[in-house]
Design an enzyme around this catalytic site. Sequence first.
Site, PDB file in Angstrom:
ATOM      1  N   ASN A   9      20.444 -49.835  18.527  1.00 55.41           N
ATOM      2  CA  ASN A   9      20.385 -49.323  19.904  1.00 55.41           C
ATOM      3  C   ASN A   9      20.920 -50.430  20.806  1.00 55.41           C
ATOM      4  OD1 ASN A   9      19.782 -48.317  22.410  1.00 55.41           O
ATOM      5  ND2 ASN A   9      17.559 -48.580  22.230  1.00 55.41           N
ATOM      6  N   LYS A  11      21.575 -50.351  23.849  1.00 55.75           N
ATOM      7  CA  LYS A  11      21.097 -50.238  25.234  1.00 55.75           C
ATOM      8  C   LYS A  11      22.288 -50.381  26.201  1.00 55.75           C
ATOM      9  CE  LYS A  11      16.740 -52.090  23.663  1.00 55.75           C
ATOM     10  NZ  LYS A  11      15.409 -52.497  24.042  1.00 55.75           N
ATOM     11  N   GLU A  98      11.984 -47.030  27.315  1.00 54.31           N
ATOM     12  CA  GLU A  98      12.603 -47.495  28.566  1.00 54.31           C
ATOM     13  C   GLU A  98      12.978 -46.306  29.441  1.00 54.31           C
ATOM     14  OE1 GLU A  98      15.587 -49.954  26.704  1.00 54.31           O
ATOM     15  OE2 GLU A  98      14.010 -51.337  26.075  1.00 54.31           O
ATOM     16  N   GLY A 174      11.714 -55.656  22.601  1.00 52.84           N
ATOM     17  CA  GLY A 174      12.403 -56.710  23.350  1.00 52.84           C
ATOM     18  C   GLY A 174      11.509 -57.897  23.697  1.00 52.84           C
ATOM     19  N   SER A 214      11.405 -55.468  18.069  1.00 50.08           N
ATOM     20  CA  SER A 214      11.662 -56.848  17.651  1.00 50.08           C
ATOM     21  C   SER A 214      11.859 -56.995  16.141  1.00 50.08           C
ATOM     22  CB  SER A 214      10.543 -57.776  18.145  1.00 50.08           C
ATOM     23  OG  SER A 214      10.479 -57.742  19.556  1.00 50.08           O
TER      24      SER A 214
HETATM   25  C1  PEP Z   1      14.685 -50.696  20.939  1.00 50.67           C
HETATM   26  O1  PEP Z   1      15.049 -50.811  22.086  1.00 50.67           O
HETATM   27  O2  PEP Z   1      14.735 -49.578  20.396  1.00 50.67           O
HETATM   28  C2  PEP Z   1      14.197 -51.884  20.243  1.00 50.67           C
HETATM   29  C3  PEP Z   1      13.524 -51.733  19.138  1.00 50.67           C
HETATM   30  O3  PEP Z   1      14.490 -53.099  20.823  1.00 50.67           O
HETATM   31  P1  PEP Z   1      14.243 -54.557  20.195  1.00 50.67           P
HETATM   32  O4  PEP Z   1      14.660 -54.482  18.750  1.00 50.67           O
HETATM   33  O5  PEP Z   1      15.122 -55.460  20.988  1.00 50.67           O
HETATM   34  O6  PEP Z   1      12.797 -54.851  20.339  1.00 50.67           O
END
Ligand code: PEP
Length: 251
Positions: A9, A11, A98, A174, A214
């Site tokens: 993803n 984003k 989000e 995140g 993460s």
């Molecule tokens: C996400 O936004 O779907 C996500 C899991 O982000 P991150 O891996 O950066 O925590």
Amino acid sequence: MRKKIVAGNWKMNKNYAEGIELAKEVSNLVGNKTFHCEIILGTPFIHLAEAVKVVNSQKISVAAQNCANKPSGAYTGEVSAEMIKSTGASHVIIGHSERRAYYAETYQTLKEKVDLALQNNLIPIFCIGEKLSERETSIHFDIVKAQIQESLFHLSEENFGRIVLAYEPVWAIGTGVTATPDQAQEMHFFIRNVISDKYGKGIADVTTILYGGSCNPSNAKELFSNPDVDGGLIGGASLKADDFLKIVDAF
Ligand code: PEP
């Protein structure tokens, strides 16, 4: 056997040229190798059509990160499921935390998005997950159950069978804080039981449930080794082709 998936993803990152470069880089690293999971790149809208062209489509699929909850018409700035499908993308992320938090997406709008995605033959990657305060007050199971019930349980068995779920605890997205493998397994097992109670064990057993939050090259293997964790939705670590491939390779 249910599908194993590692989906990126991106984003709101990467301009047009950078995004296409990243898609090419991932595709080159994948090459002709065989991995034990499907690979999906969740790109911004602007990259979809070209990303579909530059990746090896035998090995990599492309996903949008959102779609409109209306089929077409006077909704300035929105992008419909039909438009996404016309780019060659095959999946769409729906209900990311989000979007729930910053764009006030409700159970109802998400339900409409899921329906439109399915009508247009896109596979929804439907995100669910609790906030930290909800876990701390021990309502995390109720929250996740409600997110599934309210936006997905109107679906027929056949249509539910087309959905991919992604459990993403909001406190882990995140933040660098990852759910422990036990926390992930506990929630994934719970989710599978919620599905089983509604649609039966057969459907529950073939529903792919990804973990997100993460996830990175050093924790992916341990997370994916849980029996009910069928892969990952990867944010930050999907922006570096090397890291993303290491996570893909964790299966
Ligand atoms: C996400 O936004 O779907 C996500 C899991 O982000 P991150 O891996 O950066 O925590």
